[in-house]
Design an enzyme around this catalytic site. Structure first.
Site, PDB file in Angstrom:
ATOM      1  N   ALA A  10       0.820  -1.221   0.000  1.00  0.00           N
ATOM      2  CA  ALA A  10       0.000   0.000   0.000  1.00  0.00           C
ATOM      3  C   ALA A  10       0.846   1.259   0.000  1.00  0.00           C
ATOM      4  O   ALA A  10       0.453   2.283   0.550  1.00  0.00           O
ATOM      5  CB  ALA A  10      -0.920  -0.017   1.218  1.00  0.00           C
ATOM      6  N   GLY A  12       1.971   2.829  -2.738  1.00  0.00           N
ATOM      7  CA  GLY A  12       1.807   3.635  -3.956  1.00  0.00           C
ATOM      8  C   GLY A  12       1.091   4.950  -3.697  1.00  0.00           C
ATOM      9  O   GLY A  12       0.311   5.075  -2.754  1.00  0.00           O
ATOM     10  N   ARG A  16      -3.034   9.715  -9.971  1.00  0.00           N
ATOM     11  CA  ARG A  16      -4.197  10.065 -10.796  1.00  0.00           C
ATOM     12  C   ARG A  16      -5.500  10.231 -10.012  1.00  0.00           C
ATOM     13  O   ARG A  16      -6.494  10.707 -10.547  1.00  0.00           O
ATOM     14  CB  ARG A  16      -4.365   9.019 -11.906  1.00  0.00           C
ATOM     15  CG  ARG A  16      -3.388   9.252 -13.058  1.00  0.00           C
ATOM     16  CD  ARG A  16      -3.582   8.258 -14.161  1.00  0.00           C
ATOM     17  NE  ARG A  16      -2.943   6.983 -13.857  1.00  0.00           N
ATOM     18  CZ  ARG A  16      -3.285   5.826 -14.421  1.00  0.00           C
ATOM     19  NH1 ARG A  16      -4.270   5.773 -15.284  1.00  0.00           N
ATOM     20  NH2 ARG A  16      -2.649   4.712 -14.101  1.00  0.00           N
ATOM     21  N   GLY A  80       9.157  -0.827  -6.546  1.00  0.00           N
ATOM     22  CA  GLY A  80       8.486  -1.981  -7.141  1.00  0.00           C
ATOM     23  C   GLY A  80       7.885  -2.918  -6.105  1.00  0.00           C
ATOM     24  O   GLY A  80       8.181  -2.843  -4.911  1.00  0.00           O
ATOM     25  N   ASP A 106      -4.825  -1.914  -3.240  1.00  0.00           N
ATOM     26  CA  ASP A 106      -5.779  -1.144  -4.043  1.00  0.00           C
ATOM     27  C   ASP A 106      -6.686  -2.046  -4.876  1.00  0.00           C
ATOM     28  O   ASP A 106      -7.235  -1.619  -5.882  1.00  0.00           O
ATOM     29  CB  ASP A 106      -5.038  -0.145  -4.945  1.00  0.00           C
ATOM     30  CG  ASP A 106      -4.145  -0.838  -5.966  1.00  0.00           C
ATOM     31  OD1 ASP A 106      -3.960  -2.072  -5.878  1.00  0.00           O
ATOM     32  OD2 ASP A 106      -3.617  -0.154  -6.862  1.00  0.00           O
ATOM     33  N   GLY A 143      -0.126  -7.998 -15.682  1.00  0.00           N
ATOM     34  CA  GLY A 143       0.871  -9.016 -15.994  1.00  0.00           C
ATOM     35  C   GLY A 143       0.143 -10.227 -16.570  1.00  0.00           C
ATOM     36  O   GLY A 143      -0.870 -10.665 -16.015  1.00  0.00           O
ATOM     37  N   ASN A 173      -2.381 -11.799 -13.958  1.00  0.00           N
ATOM     38  CA  ASN A 173      -1.981 -11.901 -12.549  1.00  0.00           C
ATOM     39  C   ASN A 173      -2.803 -10.897 -11.744  1.00  0.00           C
ATOM     40  O   ASN A 173      -2.857  -9.716 -12.071  1.00  0.00           O
ATOM     41  CB  ASN A 173      -0.478 -11.576 -12.463  1.00  0.00           C
ATOM     42  CG  ASN A 173       0.017 -11.446 -11.036  1.00  0.00           C
ATOM     43  OD1 ASN A 173      -0.598 -11.964 -10.109  1.00  0.00           O
ATOM     44  ND2 ASN A 173       1.144 -10.764 -10.868  1.00  0.00           N
ATOM     45  N   ASN A 394     -33.236  23.819  24.753  1.00  0.00           N
ATOM     46  CA  ASN A 394     -32.327  23.004  25.566  1.00  0.00           C
ATOM     47  C   ASN A 394     -30.965  23.646  25.772  1.00  0.00           C
ATOM     48  O   ASN A 394     -30.143  23.128  26.490  1.00  0.00           O
ATOM     49  CB  ASN A 394     -32.140  21.616  24.919  1.00  0.00           C
ATOM     50  CG  ASN A 394     -31.613  21.717  23.493  1.00  0.00           C
ATOM     51  OD1 ASN A 394     -31.908  22.672  22.784  1.00  0.00           O
ATOM     52  ND2 ASN A 394     -30.848  20.729  23.082  1.00  0.00           N
TER      53      ASN A 394
END
Ligand code: UD1
Ligand code: MG
Length: 466
Positions: A10, A12, A16, A80, A106, A143, A173, A394
């Site tokens: 996580a 990354g 975008r 990576g 993600d 992949g 993958n 109140n």
């Protein structure tokens, strides 16, 4: 299952998304993507302490969100997926004697069933690694799973490294894998020292290379193909995020339909994961149910109702209600246009009508608050009738006080109850009253100026233009 653990990638940035938050905190059905992924890991009998999240971009926000028990490691540079798992090496050494589940943070639709069936297959095959794959219509960006002449797994080839022939392959993958712990540690060591780690065209250290390493060591590499192609889906921008939301939305709606909930049209209906709905309850268009909301059998919710962490009793009817942290008793009817704020507990067979706001109050069984009233910090007994346009005063501007209304009391239209104040059992307030003193049981309280009649006042005064 003993000794299994999970590593969730996580780190990354998700450029975008154009968000201040790290990508994995982007929400699918009001639930951050990372929470979906953590839930899938937990479904494989993993506890929080057995889960490690690799953080990087937006680390502070992500760590603040994660449950206490979950381990984190930081990847300071995004080199990576293989490099990301390497950061968790120590965690794997400490936690794993069995298998390691690696998940992309993600990819929220990687569901518990796929992950647990893959583990079962992985264990049965006694594999060094089982790659979870999916057959997709459009494999762009993923992949590809390349197989040999016998159909056995041969390699994972990333899009940028693929030949035209490989690009045509539609089995991809998912980025989720079950590794045998020891095998992964050996592969990570090789990956770390291997020039191959930096030789690929992206200049990144790929986790997929760990799979190649194991295969070249003649270790058993298996693939488990997910039932649904959606498991691979991630979100790189908000358009893809909307697509994930739509898939998850329909999945949950259909799950409730299968369980006997009536949802005749799905228009604008959003039900977050974790919401419970009983049989024969009916959900109508424009309704959002989220948080820990629980709806009992035969309730009718909507149209246009939003409930966040509310409990609704059997057969209750909520039409255009906005409720937050509230409890609604069986048989109670509400709306249209009712606002329930946190801490509100409404009893059974109550009637709450249009433009009524109730906050932090208890409303007794069979009470009626039918129109245009504000009830705040109030304890109301059963069978009370509140007329139109009443308010509890109140708040002094500094402090808040409670109002108590006894059973079967009758609050006349346009009464203001200035807290702290108590209206006794069966007592009445005259309409238009401002009640500043306690009203005894069975009494009538009048708190308004006596009416004066000035006969022929208009004729004498002529208060108009001739
Ligand atoms: C990866 C797989 C690809 C697969 C795809 C499925 C590799 C080399 N490729 O590609 O085969 O089809 O997932 O979605 O693994 N991350 C880090 N640190 C990094 C890089 C990535 O934590 O340095 C995290 C990302 O935040 C993300 C996950 O790892 O959650 C996947 O990374 P991403 O860059 O999206 O990999 P893909 O190119 O999609
Ligand atoms: Mg990706």
């Amino acid at each position: 299952m003993k000794g299994n653990c999970a590593v969730i990638l996580a780190a990354g940035e998700g450029t975008r998304m154009k968000s201040k938050k790290p990508k994995v905190l982007a929400e699918v059905l009001y639930t951050p993507m990372i929470d979906w992924v953590i839930d899938s890991a937990k479904a494989c009998a993993l506890e929080e302490k057995d889960i490690c999240v690799v953080t990087g971009h937006g680390k502070e926000l992500l760590c603040a969100h994660l449950p206490q028990g979950i381990a984190t490691v930081e990847q300071t540079q995004r080199l990576g997926t293989g490099h990301a798992v390497l950061q968790a090496k120590e965690f794997i050494q400490k936690h794993g004697s069995g298998n390691v589940l690696v998940l992309n943070g993600d990819a929220p639709l990687m569901d518990e069933e796929t992950v647990s069936c893959a583990l079962e297959y992985h264990t049965r095959c006694n594999a060094a690694v089982t790659v979870i794959s999916a057959a997709v219509e459009d494999p762009t960006g993923y992949g590809r799973i390349v197989r040999d002449a016998r159909g056995d797994f041969a390699a994972i080839v990333e899009e940028r490294d693929a030949t035209d022939e490989q690009r045509a392959i539609c089995e991809v993958n998912s980025g989720a894998y079950w590794f045998d712990c020891q095998a992964l540690l050996v592969a990570l060591d090789r990956l770390q020292s291997n020039a191959a780690c930096r030789r690929n065209s992206a200049g990144e250290c790929y986790l997929t290379d760990a799979v190649s390493i194991l295969r070249s060591m003649r270790q058993k590499v298996m693939t488990f193909t997910a039932q649904s192609a959606d498991v691979v889906r991630g979100a790189n921008d908000r358009i893809q995020l909307a697509a994930l939301n739509e898939i998850a939305r329909m999945r949950i709606i259909n799950h409730h339909r299968k369980n006997g909930v009536s949802i005749p049209f799905a228009d604008g209906i959003v039900i977050a994961p974790g919401v419970q709905i009983g049989r024969d309850a009916e959900i109508l268009r424009g309704t959002t149910l989220k948080g820990s909301t629980v709806i009992a059998e035969d309730a009718l919710i909507g149209p246009d109702t939003t409930l966040d962490s509310c409990t609704v009793g059997e057969g209750a009817v909520l039409l255009s209600v906005y409720g937050e942290n509230a409890t609604i008793g069986a048989g109670t009817r509400m709306g249209p246009f009712t606002h329930l704020r946190p801490g509100t507990v409404v009893g059974k067979d109550v009637r709450v009508g249009n433009f009524v706001e109730i906050k932090n109050s208890n409303i007794g069984d069979e009470a009626k608050v039918s129109h245009l009233s504000y009830i705040g910090d109030t304890d109301m007994g059963p069978q009370v009738n509140v007329g139109c346009g009443c308010a509890t005063a109140n708040f002094t501007g500094k402090e808040k006080f409670r109002t108590t209304i006894g059973e079967h009391a009758f609050i006349g239209c346009d009464t203001t109850l200035v807290a702290p104040v108590t209206v006794g059992d069966r007592a009445y307030t005259a309409s238009g009253s401002v009640i500043t003193e306690d009203v005894p049981d069975d009494a009538l309280a009048l708190g308004r100026a006596r009416q004066v009649i000035k006969r022929d006042w208009v004729k004498i005064k002529k208060p108009y233009r001739e």
